[in-house]
Design an enzyme around this catalytic site. Structure first.
Site, short mmCIF file in Angstrom:
data_model
loop_
_atom_site.label_atom_id
_atom_site.label_comp_id
_atom_site.label_asym_id
_atom_site.label_seq_id
_atom_site.Cartn_x
_atom_site.Cartn_y
_atom_site.Cartn_z
CD GLU A 59 2.67 9.09 5.47
OE1 GLU A 59 3.72 8.48 5.74
OE2 GLU A 59 2.10 8.97 4.35
N PRO A 267 0.20 -5.24 -4.68
CG PRO A 267 1.14 -4.80 -6.76
CD PRO A 267 -0.04 -5.43 -6.11
#
Length: 428
Positions: A59, A267
């Site tokens: 975001e 990851p």
């Protein structure tokens, strides 16, 4: 209903307190606890101010072009950008230095919210990607501070969850002046949850306007990764538990055909680096962590990206990219960043959270959906062997998303109509 929400949230925060204190020691949570209880402190930009909220890394990245656009269009406005996570705070500090001031978002209880708004005194508020905090939005409405959802997105999982509390959602959404949604499906869902249809607009994805900076010199990046002149790089980004093993097995088999192939594993949650390293070493491969560079990676090893914020730029060094969260039923992750860097993209079948982007990529010929590890291995080998095909796919991926730009301009136009008209005051 708001009292019940506050009570449930308060109980949940008490239950979470031991984990919060542990994370405070490990990852920086709690270092700005005063801000989380609404004490924003000194150093806010001069008034008039606006407030943009972004939860974490994704975001915050989406907020960058919007905040820069606000400052260009309305230079009289100071901008406060809030996040919840320290990693999101770092993105704001790095990419919006001198443009905006960062603060942590207050806990959504009446006291912290009241203190934060008393300190910030924003003329308007923008939440990125459907951050819906009932007490905060209600307090804004009571103060006649207009609020906006920008880059709005509602995943399948969020839609199901919100429908369980549809009565509360209808009240919460009534406090939002305008909804700028990414896709028509996101617009349909927010209306189904109670948003007034005349306040909902489809503007596209703000991240489409985040053009990669031109970088003609990739030598430095390759040297830091320890890649030789002939080495070729495969990046598996945003992977989840259950995917790394599949990727590593495909990598081992692909290297029998392409001995110079290197792998960077990123990851989704860097705190899983120990677990990922064990998987790598169990296959007889050396492992090196990004955070430990520039020490020389062991030849033939696998690099683990154990930090946040570098993956988007590293994609430019890859020949092929796999975007994770898609071979396991997580819902996938955004394919925009590798696509905009002109890379052929492989994803698994579970892309419900980014359905439109995945479909656009597949329709354009810029990406492929693989159903399992065997297909992943086969398509990886095909792209490594046929460089012309990989190049065509990468160009198609970039062209597909480049045609979707314009979300920042459309969102700023909505800000001008619904939130702020300049020094004389906010829009009604």
């Amino acid at each position: 209903m708001y009292a019940l929400y506050s009570a449930v949230l308060g109980v949940g925060l008490l239950a979470y307190l031991p984990a919060f204190l542990a994370r405070r020691r490990r990852a920086g949570y709690g270092q700005d606890f005063a801000q989380r209880v609404g004490r924003l402190g000194d150093g806010l930009p001069p008034e008039p101010r606006c407030w943009v909220h972004a939860v974490s890394v994704g975001e915050s990245a989406a907020a960058v072009p919007l905040v820069e656009g606000i400052r260009r269009r309305w230079p009289e406005l100071g901008v406060v950008v809030s996040t919840i996570t320290p990693t999101g705070a770092r993105i704001v500090a790095e990419r919006l230095a001198g443009v905006a001031v960062h603060r942590y978002f207050p806990i959504d209880l009446p006291g912290p919210v009241r203190r934060a708004l008393d300190a910030a005194r924003p003329r308007f508020f923008i939440a990125i990607e459907t951050e819906l905090w009932p007490n905060f939005l209600r307090a804004l409405a009571r103060r006649r501070i207009p609020a906006m959802i920008a880059n709005g997105r509602i995943s399948d999982r969020s839609f199901r969850r919100y429908r369980w509390v549809r009565r509360l959602m209808r009240r919460v959404l009534a406090d939002v002046a305008v909804f700028a949604m990414q896709t028509h499906e996101d617009a349909r869902r927010i209306i189904a949850l109670g948003a007034p249809p005349d306040r909902v607009v489809v503007t596209g994805n703000l991240k489409n306007d985040l053009l990669p900076e031109a970088d003609t010199d990739e030598t430095r990046g390759r040297e830091r990764l320890g890649l030789g002149a002939e080495a070729r790089l495969w990046i598996a980004g945003s992977t989840h538990r259950g995917e790394e093993a599949v990727v590593l097995d495909a990598f081992l088999r692909a290297r029998t055909r392409c001995p110079d192939l290197a792998l960077l594993l990123a990851p989704r949650h860097p705190e899983r680096a120990d677990e990922v390293e064990e998987l790598i070493r169990a296959r007889g491969l050396p492992a090196t962590r990004w955070s430990r560079l520039p020490e020389e990676p062991a030849p033939g090893g696998v690099l683990i990206l154990d930090t946040v914020g570098e993956l988007a730029e590293l994609y430019r060094l890859a020949e092929v990219v796999f975007v994770g969260g898609s071979l396991v039923p997580v819902g996938g992750h955004n394919v925009l960043e590798p696509a905009m860097r002109g890379k052929p993209v492989l994803v698994g079948p579970h892309m419900s959270n980014f359905r439109e982007g995945a479909e656009l990529l597949e329709r354009s010929g810029g990406g492929l959906v693989v159903k399992d590890g065997l297909e992943l291995e086969r398509e990886l080998a095909r792209l490594l062997e046929d460089r012309a095909l990989a190049h065509r796919m990468g160009e198609a991926a970039r062209d597909a998303f480049a045609g979707r730009q314009g979300a920042v301009s459309a969102t700023l136009d909505l800000v001008g109509r619904h939130l702020w008209r300049g020094p004389n005051g906010a829009a009604p």
